[in-house]
Scaffold this motif. Structure first.
Motif, PDB file in Angstrom:
ATOM      1  N   ALA A  91       0.806  -1.218   0.000  1.00 30.83           N
ATOM      2  CA  ALA A  91       0.000   0.000   0.000  1.00 30.83           C
ATOM      3  C   ALA A  91       0.842   1.271   0.000  1.00 30.83           C
ATOM      4  CB  ALA A  91      -0.927   0.009   1.217  1.00 30.83           C
ATOM      5  N   VAL A  92       2.163   1.139  -0.049  1.00 25.05           N
ATOM      6  CA  VAL A  92       3.039   2.309   0.057  1.00 25.05           C
ATOM      7  C   VAL A  92       2.815   3.276  -1.102  1.00 25.05           C
ATOM      8  CG1 VAL A  92       5.447   3.071  -0.085  1.00 25.05           C
ATOM      9  CG2 VAL A  92       4.809   1.267   1.504  1.00 25.05           C
ATOM     10  N   GLY A  93       2.660   2.767  -2.320  1.00 26.62           N
ATOM     11  CA  GLY A  93       2.458   3.645  -3.472  1.00 26.62           C
ATOM     12  C   GLY A  93       1.252   4.548  -3.284  1.00 26.62           C
ATOM     13  N   HIS A  94       0.155   3.984  -2.796  1.00 25.16           N
ATOM     14  CA  HIS A  94      -1.072   4.746  -2.532  1.00 25.16           C
ATOM     15  C   HIS A  94      -0.830   5.807  -1.457  1.00 25.16           C
ATOM     16  CE1 HIS A  94      -5.565   4.979  -1.803  1.00 25.16           C
ATOM     17  NE2 HIS A  94      -5.108   5.419  -0.644  1.00 25.16           N
ATOM     18  N   GLU A  95      -0.207   5.405  -0.360  1.00 25.62           N
ATOM     19  CA  GLU A  95      -0.011   6.337   0.755  1.00 25.62           C
ATOM     20  C   GLU A  95       0.989   7.435   0.412  1.00 25.62           C
ATOM     21  OE1 GLU A  95      -2.120   6.262   2.972  1.00 25.62           O
ATOM     22  OE2 GLU A  95      -2.904   4.244   2.626  1.00 25.62           O
ATOM     23  N   LEU A  96       1.959   7.140  -0.443  1.00 19.93           N
ATOM     24  CA  LEU A  96       2.893   8.183  -0.880  1.00 19.93           C
ATOM     25  C   LEU A  96       2.173   9.292  -1.632  1.00 19.93           C
ATOM     26  CD1 LEU A  96       6.133   6.305  -2.039  1.00 19.93           C
ATOM     27  CD2 LEU A  96       5.946   7.992  -0.202  1.00 19.93           C
ATOM     28  N   VAL A  97       1.142   8.934  -2.401  1.00 17.22           N
ATOM     29  CA  VAL A  97       0.370   9.963  -3.094  1.00 17.22           C
ATOM     30  C   VAL A  97      -0.276  10.891  -2.069  1.00 17.22           C
ATOM     31  CG1 VAL A  97      -1.503  10.449  -4.711  1.00 17.22           C
ATOM     32  CG2 VAL A  97      -0.067   8.426  -5.049  1.00 17.22           C
ATOM     33  N   HIS A  98      -0.871  10.319  -1.021  1.00 22.53           N
ATOM     34  CA  HIS A  98      -1.470  11.153   0.029  1.00 22.53           C
ATOM     35  C   HIS A  98      -0.432  12.083   0.650  1.00 22.53           C
ATOM     36  CE1 HIS A  98      -5.446   9.514  -0.013  1.00 22.53           C
ATOM     37  NE2 HIS A  98      -5.091   8.301   0.382  1.00 22.53           N
ATOM     38  N   SER A  99       0.759  11.559   0.905  1.00 26.64           N
ATOM     39  CA  SER A  99       1.794  12.372   1.535  1.00 26.64           C
ATOM     40  C   SER A  99       2.246  13.508   0.622  1.00 26.64           C
ATOM     41  CB  SER A  99       2.998  11.490   1.908  1.00 26.64           C
ATOM     42  OG  SER A  99       4.031  12.260   2.475  1.00 26.64           O
ATOM     43  N   VAL A 100       2.511  13.184  -0.636  1.00 32.33           N
ATOM     44  CA  VAL A 100       2.971  14.209  -1.580  1.00 32.33           C
ATOM     45  C   VAL A 100       1.887  15.253  -1.814  1.00 32.33           C
ATOM     46  CG1 VAL A 100       3.745  14.609  -3.951  1.00 32.33           C
ATOM     47  CG2 VAL A 100       4.615  12.640  -2.680  1.00 32.33           C
ATOM     48  N   ALA A 101       0.624  14.821  -1.841  1.00 31.63           N
ATOM     49  CA  ALA A 101      -0.505  15.723  -2.110  1.00 31.63           C
ATOM     50  C   ALA A 101      -1.139  16.254  -0.832  1.00 31.63           C
ATOM     51  CB  ALA A 101      -1.544  14.992  -2.955  1.00 31.63           C
ATOM     52  N   ARG A 102      -0.359  16.310   0.234  1.00 29.30           N
ATOM     53  CA  ARG A 102      -0.908  16.651   1.553  1.00 29.30           C
ATOM     54  C   ARG A 102      -1.530  18.044   1.586  1.00 29.30           C
ATOM     55  NH1 ARG A 102       3.874  18.483   0.978  1.00 29.30           N
ATOM     56  NH2 ARG A 102       4.936  19.969   2.364  1.00 29.30           N
ATOM     57  N   ASP A 103      -1.066  18.969   0.750  1.00 25.49           N
ATOM     58  CA  ASP A 103      -1.569  20.338   0.771  1.00 25.49           C
ATOM     59  C   ASP A 103      -2.655  20.587  -0.273  1.00 25.49           C
ATOM     60  OD1 ASP A 103       0.156  21.080   2.840  1.00 25.49           O
ATOM     61  OD2 ASP A 103       1.774  21.569   1.450  1.00 25.49           O
ATOM     62  N   VAL A 104      -2.996  19.595  -1.052  1.00 27.64           N
ATOM     63  CA  VAL A 104      -4.057  19.753  -2.054  1.00 27.64           C
ATOM     64  C   VAL A 104      -5.412  19.730  -1.348  1.00 27.64           C
ATOM     65  CG1 VAL A 104      -5.185  18.732  -4.072  1.00 27.64           C
ATOM     66  CG2 VAL A 104      -2.687  18.685  -3.879  1.00 27.64           C
ATOM     67  N   GLU A 105      -6.267  20.655  -1.681  1.00 33.69           N
ATOM     68  CA  GLU A 105      -7.608  20.703  -1.093  1.00 33.69           C
ATOM     69  C   GLU A 105      -8.573  19.931  -2.001  1.00 33.69           C
ATOM     70  OE1 GLU A 105      -8.759  24.695  -0.240  1.00 33.69           O
ATOM     71  OE2 GLU A 105      -7.076  25.055   1.119  1.00 33.69           O
ATOM     72  N   PHE A 106      -8.665  18.634  -1.771  1.00 30.90           N
ATOM     73  CA  PHE A 106      -9.583  17.804  -2.538  1.00 30.90           C
ATOM     74  C   PHE A 106     -11.019  18.119  -2.122  1.00 30.90           C
ATOM     75  CE2 PHE A 106      -5.664  15.291  -2.685  1.00 30.90           C
ATOM     76  CZ  PHE A 106      -5.602  15.004  -4.041  1.00 30.90           C
ATOM     77  N   THR A 107     -11.929  18.072  -3.089  1.00 30.02           N
ATOM     78  CA  THR A 107     -13.320  18.400  -2.795  1.00 30.02           C
ATOM     79  C   THR A 107     -14.025  17.328  -1.993  1.00 30.02           C
ATOM     80  OG1 THR A 107     -15.390  19.139  -3.810  1.00 30.02           O
ATOM     81  CG2 THR A 107     -14.207  17.405  -4.953  1.00 30.02           C
ATOM     82  N   SER A 108     -13.513  16.088  -2.005  1.00 26.21           N
ATOM     83  CA  SER A 108     -14.133  14.997  -1.245  1.00 26.21           C
ATOM     84  C   SER A 108     -13.123  13.877  -1.053  1.00 26.21           C
ATOM     85  CB  SER A 108     -15.371  14.457  -1.984  1.00 26.21           C
ATOM     86  OG  SER A 108     -14.986  13.750  -3.152  1.00 26.21           O
TER      87      SER A 108
END
Length: 267
Positions: free
Chosen positions: A98-115
């Protein structure tokens, strides 16, 4: 009173998760692990994946990602029964698959996703793994606004995001994920987007790099052979492998080369 406060503070500090010490580092990732030590190929892949996510999503991640690898889901300090999580304190705790998935969350930590639908969809789509359509329920417009991760169909979210990437590009993905109207970003109403995606023939979209190694020589029907000399410190040598995660959804398809070797020299 001061003594009581100090005792309370000490107790609060002691309530944190039991994380392994940081022992390994690549250019972009610091790693603590209860698993076997990562090899050179694992470290190189982590750096490459961070750069890939930054490039594709046109964002800049942290200088260093803090990653803790675990052998068992039972040991993960996550609030849900998942294979990994990006903690609000800014670190990843995960099993390797699951590291690939969680790395996306970490890199995109400042993105304001709508949901959460789009946050998890982007993490699935850009994780590096393959994506399949969800099998729980067909996509509906209301799904795009789901704010609870536990209620998101990760397969549907990831597959739809890969579809938008393929048909409209990365910029369109991020526009919709940040809340842009699909009509403005894609030229389709939300129902039209769902219908177009449903009509697409691709049930599964393969991993981004399913196998970049040379073919083995076939010596007879169903038998291939090859000779490799390698150590854990060599590039492209990985300690970890996909061993299948048992979740409440279908395992993502993936291709890999698997060698099970005893700990002896090889020539």
């Amino acid at each position: 009173m001061q003594r009581k406060l100090l005792v309370l503070a000490a107790l609060m500090l002691g309530c944190g998760p039991d994380l392994p010490p940081i022992e390994y580092s690549s250019e972009r990732v610091d790693i603590g692990a209860t698993t076997a030590r990562p090899c050179r190929g694992d470290l190189d892949w982590l750096d490459a994946h961070v750069s890939f996510v930054e490039r594709k999503l046109n964002i800049t991640g942290p200088d260093k990602v803090e990653l803790y690898l675990f052998d068992s889901r039972d040991d993960l300090p996550c609030s849900l029964p998942v294979a990994g999580c990006y903690n609000s304190d800014g670190y990843i705790a995960s099993l390797w698959p699951a590291v690939g998935h969680e790395l996306v969350h970490s890199v995109a930590r400042d993105v304001e996703f709508t949901s959460r639908f789009w946050s998890e969809g982007v993490a699935e789509a850009y994780s590096g793994a393959g994506n399949v359509r969800g099998d729980h329920a067909p996509l509906e417009p209301d799904h795009f606004h789901e704010q609870e991760s536990s209620r998101v169909d990760y397969n549907n979210a990831g597959h739809l995001t890969r579809y938008i990437e393929r048909e409209f590009g990365d910029e369109a993905v991020m526009a919709v994920a940040r809340g842009a109207n699909t009509q403005e970003a894609l030229g389709l109403t939300t129902p039209q987007l769902i219908d177009e995606h449903r009509a697409d023939e691709a049930f599964s979209i393969p991993a981004r790099s399913p196998c970049d190694h040379d073919d083995l020589e076939q010596v007879e029907a169903g038998v291939w052979t090859g000779t490799e000399a390698f150590t854990c410190g060599d590039p492209d040598v990985s300690q970890f492998e996909w061993d299948g995660i048992t979740l409440a959804r279908r395992v993502t398809p993936v291709s890999y080369t698997h060698l099970t070797l005893p700990t002896t020299p090889y020539v």
